[in-house]
Scaffold this active site. Structure first.
Site, short mmCIF file in Angstrom:
data_model
loop_
_atom_site.label_atom_id
_atom_site.label_comp_id
_atom_site.label_asym_id
_atom_site.label_seq_id
_atom_site.Cartn_x
_atom_site.Cartn_y
_atom_site.Cartn_z
N SER A 1 40.59 18.35 9.68
CA SER A 1 40.97 17.39 8.65
C SER A 1 39.69 16.85 8.07
O SER A 1 38.66 16.81 8.74
CB SER A 1 41.79 16.24 9.26
OG SER A 1 41.92 15.16 8.35
N TYR B 1 42.92 8.37 14.80
CA TYR B 1 43.08 9.74 14.32
C TYR B 1 41.72 10.38 14.08
O TYR B 1 41.45 11.50 14.53
CB TYR B 1 43.90 9.73 13.04
CG TYR B 1 44.02 11.07 12.34
CD1 TYR B 1 44.90 12.03 12.81
CD2 TYR B 1 43.27 11.35 11.20
CE1 TYR B 1 45.03 13.25 12.16
CE2 TYR B 1 43.40 12.57 10.55
CZ TYR B 1 44.27 13.51 11.03
OH TYR B 1 44.38 14.72 10.39
#
Length: 270
Positions: A134, A147
């Site tokens: 990501s 995250y």
């Protein structure tokens, strides 16, 4: 025949990767905790895949999957760590279970699976391991700190593991998507996730499947989708102190993008 295993294959990016691999004629091993989703995906493929129901948040479940990678799946050519989770929110508002879930699914499990698959690939001096990381593994933003911590860790592991295995004929890569039109992004858009997801173009799962194929074919350490978004994230990743002063402007642009995203789905912005 090339054999490929994909985690989180039941929907979104994982399903798109499975369809792209199916078009290439790969023999597929699809892993997800949702049996119904795997059955629905399998019905759309040209060849029947092997389906494994596995909760990647369970260390016992993951150990069973690792044992299979060392035994009846020892001939695996491609491992795609795609499964991931994000629970948006300020660190102080998230409980310990949410923290543990991020670290378990986004970091610990991919490392365990790569470690289990590596010896067999090294012995053949051939194979590829690709992880969906990501841009959150390049730049950390408020309400996504946990995250990003898990994705920063995964990026760090991939970088080192890539260096270890490249001389042994095994490719190790990370794919770095910007925002992708998946159920997870929709959840973020409607449950207080970072509006910065919507500053750049929202990609499709098929875009990320294409990036995954590029990683497998080339063995590049990092593949970005879109490449333009990587410039912004890598710049701020190098100068993180610049994020906070520019955050109000970026959030304004992101909120406009979020509203457009929801409007395109026939939803009203909250």
């Amino acid at each position: 025949m090339t054999k490929a295993l994909i985690t989180g294959a039941g929907s979104g990016i994982g399903a798109a990767i499975a369809r792209a691999f199916d078009k290439r004629g790969y023999s597929l091993v699809l892993v997800d905790r949702d049996a119904t989703a795997l059955d629905a995906l399998a019905a759309t493929l040209g060849a029947a895949p092997e389906k494994i129901i596995c909760d990647l948040a369970s260390r016992d479940n993951v150990e069973l999957l690792c044992e299979r990678l060392r035994s009846d799946l020892a001939d695996l050519d491609i491992l795609v760590n795609n499964a991931g989770i994000i629970v948006p929110g300020a660190v102080a508002d998230l409980d310990q279970a949410a923290l543990d879930l991020h670290l378990e699914i986004n970091l610990r499990t991919p490392i365990r699976l790569m470690r289990a698959a590596a010896p067999q690939m090294i012995a053949r001096r051939n194979g590829a391991m690709v992880s969906t990381v990501s841009l959150g593994g390049i730049i950390s933003l408020k309400d996504s700190a946990i995250y990003s911590a898990s994705k920063f860790g995964l990026r760090g592991f991939i970088c080192g593991f890539h260096q270890e295995l490249a001389p042994l004929g095994v490719k190790v890569s990370g794919v770095y998507p910007a925002a992708v039109d998946t159920p997870m992004l929709l959840h973020e858009a409607t449950h207080g996730g970072s509006v910065l997801n919507f500053v750049d173009k929202v990609m499709t799962p098929e875009d990320i499947a294409e990036a995954t194929l590029k990683a497998i074919d080339t063995g590049l350490l990092e593949v970005y989708s879109p490449w333009s978004a990587s410039l912004t994230s890598r710049f701020f990743g190098s100068f993180p102190w610049m994020i906070r002063p520019l955050l109000p402007v970026m959030e304004k642009l992101g909120e406009q993008g979020r509203r457009k995203f929801l409007a395109a789905k026939g939803l009203s912005a909250q």
